[in-house]
Scaffold this motif. Structure first.
Motif: not given
Length: 172
Positions: A1-12
């Motif tokens: 299973m492929k890694e999902r991208p990190y969350m947008n830092p501004y949203l985080a």
């Protein structure tokens, strides 16, 4: 299973701000982490060396402030939630596993020793400064505390100053 991208830092950052706002509203206090470790250490001393804990002023005062059991401190429950939440986040994004990240010019031993020494110094500093980055800097700045602003400036200033000497370990 492929890694999902990190969350947008501004949203985080926005979501972290909402969590901080909710924490201040619900508990009357901001976020923090170093106090949880202190509670665990005090509880360990209470159980391993109760005679010492009864004699030492620090332990007596700390136990009295937390109704006799430091483990009832809300920061302990916060940190348990952080660990559980981080684990589930890693599972959902397929990022659970052991991985030692280091630059091409750093050895594994150098990276591990540096992390331990840096963590110990940061922990020691958080006790001298009466809080970690979460408690003193993030929560302090949210309520416009002068101490929180100074703490954040000191943390980032020191990080930039020290990074100059270690940057070559991370560059190709």
């Amino acid at each position: 299973m492929k890694e999902r991208p990190y969350m947008n830092p501004y949203l985080a950052g926005f979501l972290l701000g909402l969590v901080l706002l909710a924490t201040i509203y619900i508990s009357g206090r901001g976020l923090g982490a170093s106090g949880a470790l202190k509670s665990v250490v005090v509880e360990a001393v209470n159980n391993v060396a109760p005679a010492h804990a009864e004699k030492a002023l620090f332990f007596k005062e700390y136990n009295a402030a937390h109704n006799g059991s430091p483990m009832h401190n809300w920061l302990v429950f916060e940190m348990v939630g952080v660990v559980i939440g981080a684990f589930f986040s890693g599972v959902m994004s397929n990022r659970v596993g052991l991985k030692l990240e280091k630059g091409p010019k750093a050895t594994k031993t150098m990276r591990i020793v540096g992390a331990i020494v840096g963590g110990a110094l940061f922990g020691f500093g958080s006790q001298l400064g009466r809080g970690c980055t979460s408690g003193s800097a993030l929560s302090g700045m949210a309520v416009l505390s002068f101490g929180g602003i100074v703490t954040m400036m000191a943390i980032f200033g020191m990080a930039y100053g020290v990074a100059y000497f270690f940057r070559k370990l991370w560059l190709k």
